[in-house]
Design an enzyme around this catalytic site. Sequence first.
Site, PDB file in Angstrom:
ATOM      1  N   LYS A   1      -0.357   4.804   4.631  1.00  0.00           N
ATOM      2  CA  LYS A   1      -1.248   3.850   5.310  1.00  0.00           C
ATOM      3  C   LYS A   1      -0.615   3.427   6.631  1.00  0.00           C
ATOM      4  O   LYS A   1       0.524   2.957   6.671  1.00  0.00           O
ATOM      5  CB  LYS A   1      -1.513   2.626   4.436  1.00  0.00           C
ATOM      6  CG  LYS A   1      -2.538   1.656   5.026  1.00  0.00           C
ATOM      7  CD  LYS A   1      -2.903   0.565   4.040  1.00  0.00           C
ATOM      8  CE  LYS A   1      -3.878  -0.437   4.638  1.00  0.00           C
ATOM      9  NZ  LYS A   1      -5.178   0.180   5.014  1.00  0.00           N
TER      10      LYS A   1
ATOM     11  N   HIS B   1       0.840  -1.191   0.000  1.00  0.00           N
ATOM     12  CA  HIS B   1       0.000   0.000   0.000  1.00  0.00           C
ATOM     13  C   HIS B   1       0.880   1.248   0.000  1.00  0.00           C
ATOM     14  O   HIS B   1       2.091   1.155   0.178  1.00  0.00           O
ATOM     15  CB  HIS B   1      -0.921   0.023   1.221  1.00  0.00           C
ATOM     16  CG  HIS B   1      -2.058  -0.955   1.142  1.00  0.00           C
ATOM     17  ND1 HIS B   1      -1.929  -2.275   1.515  1.00  0.00           N
ATOM     18  CD2 HIS B   1      -3.340  -0.799   0.727  1.00  0.00           C
ATOM     19  CE1 HIS B   1      -3.089  -2.894   1.336  1.00  0.00           C
ATOM     20  NE2 HIS B   1      -3.954  -2.028   0.855  1.00  0.00           N
TER      21      HIS B   1
END
Length: 283
Positions: free
Chosen positions: A168, A164
């Site tokens: 995040k 990600h």
Amino acid sequence: MNDALLRIAVTGVTGRMGKKIIQCIVKGEKKFSQKIILGAAITRSNASICGMDVGKLIKTDTLGITVTDDLELVKNDFDVLVDFTAPSISMEYLKFCVNNNKNIVIGTTGFNKADESCIMNASRKIGIVFSSNFSIGIALISRLLHRITHIIGDNSDISIVEAHHNKKSDIPSGTALMIKNTIVNALRSTHSIAAMNRNVDYPTYSSVSSSDRNISIHSIRAGNIIGEHTVLFIGSEERLEITHKALDRTIFAHGALHSAIWLGYDKVGLFNIGDTLGINALL
């Protein structure tokens, strides 16, 4: 209200998902425009954009809906709340929905067990669609993995790799934990000695790569990666890889809005994206 459009409140409107969900509601896509309308736009307390027209926020025409940080002011303006924020904030929104008999779609990740227990308890009073990932692809993979694990899980080393963007905060991703839970449950349901001997309790993750026996999760946080998940089943003679890559956050927004429409005003209980798509009954 049967003939009225379902009114959606969107939280976290300055975030990636909040903006994307609002754009999908207001840009007039046929599959949504005939069923839903934006009812309210919610931001964090004392945010500088409070009072701003939502149209300005997403760089379009004036929409006549102003951003607010006070749900009490707009509680009569929406039917379903769609929330992609942070665990502590989501818990406050959930409490509000229970107290005001509003259904909610939750796409926030990183909840602890106490939070999840609160969500379960709340679902006895209101309708909740709660998923770590709202893409159709991940919903399909989740069901497929259950079948694959039944067949080759006991004879494979199993790993999950997820990647990600570097903003995040939760590691590993909620989707990776959901995938792992699917595999663990499938192993348990085989009632085999190999499955029963596995250590399947979730470990405490203090780094980006942790494992418990044969099921490991490896996390990558880099650049602007939207979301990628690969599950590997590695045997002595062959390797099976299943990969999902999100190319645009629109897929999550579409899944969340589809779930809101499916949930509507009157459903009560705890559901996930697979329930809303009818996928859970397919495999």
